[in-house]
Design a protein around this motif. Structure first.
Motif, short mmCIF file in Angstrom:
data_model
loop_
_atom_site.label_atom_id
_atom_site.label_comp_id
_atom_site.label_asym_id
_atom_site.label_seq_id
_atom_site.Cartn_x
_atom_site.Cartn_y
_atom_site.Cartn_z
N GLY A 31 0.45 -1.14 0.05
CA GLY A 31 0.57 -0.06 0.01
C GLY A 31 0.93 1.68 0.16
N TYR A 32 0.40 2.51 0.17
CA TYR A 32 0.51 3.40 0.02
C TYR A 32 0.52 4.93 1.29
CZ TYR A 32 2.11 2.32 -4.85
OH TYR A 32 2.48 1.65 -6.15
N SER A 33 0.76 5.31 1.33
CA SER A 33 0.90 6.67 2.45
C SER A 33 -0.55 7.21 2.73
CB SER A 33 1.88 7.79 2.99
OG SER A 33 2.07 8.27 2.13
N SER A 34 -1.26 7.78 2.90
CA SER A 34 -2.56 7.88 3.04
C SER A 34 -1.97 9.80 2.54
CB SER A 34 -3.60 9.01 4.38
OG SER A 34 -4.36 9.49 4.32
N LYS A 35 -1.60 10.22 1.91
CA LYS A 35 -0.97 11.57 1.86
C LYS A 35 -0.62 11.36 -0.21
CE LYS A 35 3.64 13.04 1.82
NZ LYS A 35 4.38 13.65 2.01
N ASN A 36 -0.34 10.11 0.02
CA ASN A 36 0.00 9.55 -1.59
C ASN A 36 -1.60 8.62 -1.85
OD1 ASN A 36 0.42 7.38 -3.65
ND2 ASN A 36 2.28 8.15 -3.35
N TYR A 37 -2.37 8.70 -1.52
CA TYR A 37 -3.63 8.69 -1.78
C TYR A 37 -4.25 9.62 -2.26
CZ TYR A 37 -3.50 3.62 0.23
OH TYR A 37 -2.95 2.28 0.80
N VAL A 38 -4.04 11.32 -1.69
CA VAL A 38 -5.04 12.06 -1.74
C VAL A 38 -4.16 12.22 -2.68
CG1 VAL A 38 -5.11 14.19 -0.86
CG2 VAL A 38 -5.75 12.82 0.61
N ARG A 39 -3.61 12.37 -2.74
CA ARG A 39 -2.51 13.56 -4.40
C ARG A 39 -2.74 12.28 -5.30
NH1 ARG A 39 0.73 17.53 -2.88
NH2 ARG A 39 1.73 17.89 -0.60
N LYS A 40 -2.83 10.78 -5.36
CA LYS A 40 -3.12 10.43 -6.79
C LYS A 40 -4.70 11.14 -7.25
CE LYS A 40 -2.93 6.88 -9.31
NZ LYS A 40 -2.61 7.79 -11.21
N PHE A 41 -5.98 10.61 -5.91
CA PHE A 41 -7.26 10.85 -5.87
C PHE A 41 -6.75 12.72 -7.22
CE2 PHE A 41 -11.51 11.53 -6.14
CZ PHE A 41 -11.98 10.61 -5.97
N LEU A 42 -6.65 13.08 -6.63
CA LEU A 42 -6.71 14.63 -6.75
C LEU A 42 -5.94 14.86 -8.36
CD1 LEU A 42 -5.27 16.79 -3.74
CD2 LEU A 42 -7.65 17.18 -5.10
N ARG A 43 -4.68 13.74 -9.09
CA ARG A 43 -4.37 14.41 -10.05
C ARG A 43 -5.15 13.38 -11.34
NH1 ARG A 43 1.10 12.69 -7.01
NH2 ARG A 43 0.36 10.47 -8.00
N ALA A 44 -5.65 12.30 -10.78
CA ALA A 44 -6.28 11.21 -11.65
C ALA A 44 -8.28 12.12 -11.99
CB ALA A 44 -7.02 10.48 -10.60
N LEU A 45 -8.68 13.24 -11.23
CA LEU A 45 -9.55 13.95 -11.82
C LEU A 45 -9.50 14.63 -12.77
CD1 LEU A 45 -10.25 16.12 -8.50
CD2 LEU A 45 -11.73 13.81 -9.27
N HIS A 46 -10.65 14.85 -13.22
CA HIS A 46 -10.98 15.21 -15.33
C HIS A 46 -10.32 16.75 -15.13
CE1 HIS A 46 -13.19 17.05 -18.55
NE2 HIS A 46 -11.96 15.97 -19.45
#
Length: 321
Positions: A166-181
């Protein structure tokens, strides 16, 4: 599966029923269930049976303690071995029980289940590689709702955690933001400026994205209405007898007012709205805004043309008389 497929002798509080098609999901639920009941049971399942062994002080060798010399505390501890096996049995349908009934310990049973349904270390690594690839390539389409995207994203990260990856919670947040249209860019910027992303949880991010969407739609509607009122006032202060100008102004004002008032988002009967519907309302307002802007430009052009004609008429009149 039906309850009659359980093994006999199970308690009223059954552990989660085994699911071969959703093994990782079941595995996580089963682990949580066992730990909530007795941590010693989970120790037996993952590390092996408690042994009635004591070190001989003279020979320094481990020796098995005869049953008649075992203390009550030791007997209770040794009973955890059978309790751990029973809690697994109670979670398995008969078909799965037939696969592991020859295992002597809870640890052997658990290892057999993992190898059968999760695979050996190589299979596990392959699954991790596939999930990591899905994580890295995760994107959110223009028309997908936040709830739908979060459900997909959560499935990936939960599966990785189940495989001890898994990844860190911080990584999850940044990844989700980058994935947005890109259409979410304004909302993302607002969140980045107002929140500390290093301490922001994924659940908080989802809530903030929904809130930003709601505020943006309301702000846009409010600005449209204010702009329409200003144009209406400007028309009333000028050529009041010009029906064309009035018609243009009324049309523009009516257009934006109609969108805001008829939108299900602003209906008292629909005070809650899912994220996809919110996106649809947002897109509707964006399209209408273009129409309003176009009509406003036409209105300005009409007013300028009328003002120029009036000035020419006044000039011609003054020269003539």
């Amino acid at each position: 599966m039906d309850s009659d497929k359980y093994l006999e002798g199970q308690s009223m509080q059954r552990p989660p029923l085994f699911e071969s098609d959703s093994f990782i999901y079941w595995k996580n639920r089963f682990e949580t269930y066992v730990k909530s009941k007795d941590l010693d049971l989970w120790h037996v399942i993952t590390n092996g049976d408690f042994q009635p062994i004591v070190q001989n002080p003279e020979t320094k060798l481990d020796e098995v303690i005869p049953f008649e010399k075992q203390t009550d505390d030791l007997k209770k501890r040794l009973a955890k071995n059978n309790e751990a096996k029973m809690v697994i049995y109670n979670a398995l349908p008969r078909k799965e029980y037939e696969r592991i009934f020859m295992c002597n310990t809870a640890k052997e049973i658990w290892k057999t289940l993992l190898i059968t349904h999760q695979g050996n270390s190589q299979v596990k690594d392959n699954k991790i590689d596939l999930l990591v690839q899905q994580y890295e390539q995760f994107v959110i389409s223009k028309d997908e709702s936040i709830d739908s995207a979060f459900a997909r994203f959560n499935t990936i990260i939960t599966s990785l955690k189940a495989l001890d990856e898994g990844y860190s919670s911080k990584n999850y947040v940044r990844k989700f933001l980058r994935a947005l249209h890109p259409k979410w860019r304004a909302k993302v910027t607002a969140i980045e400026e107002s929140k500390d992303l290093t301490s922001l949880s994924l659940d908080e991010l989802i809530g903030n994205l929904k809130a930003q969407g709601k505020n943006l739609v309301m702000k846009m509607c409010f600005e449209f209405r204010c702009e329409d009122e200003e144009y209406a006032k400007a028309s009333d202060s000028g050529e009041e007898d010009d029906e064309k100008v009035k018609d243009e102004t009324c049309l523009v004002a009516h257009a934006s007012s109609e969108v805001c008032s008829e939108s299900s988002y602003f209906s008292d009967e629909n005070s809650s709205i899912d994220d996809l519907a919110l996106d649809n309302e947002y897109d509707k307002l964006c399209k209408m805004s273009l129409k309003i802007i176009t009509k406003n430009k036409r209105l300005k052009a009409t007013r300028n043309s009328l003002e120029n004609e009036l000035r020419e008429l006044l000039r011609a009149f003054s020269l003539r008389y």
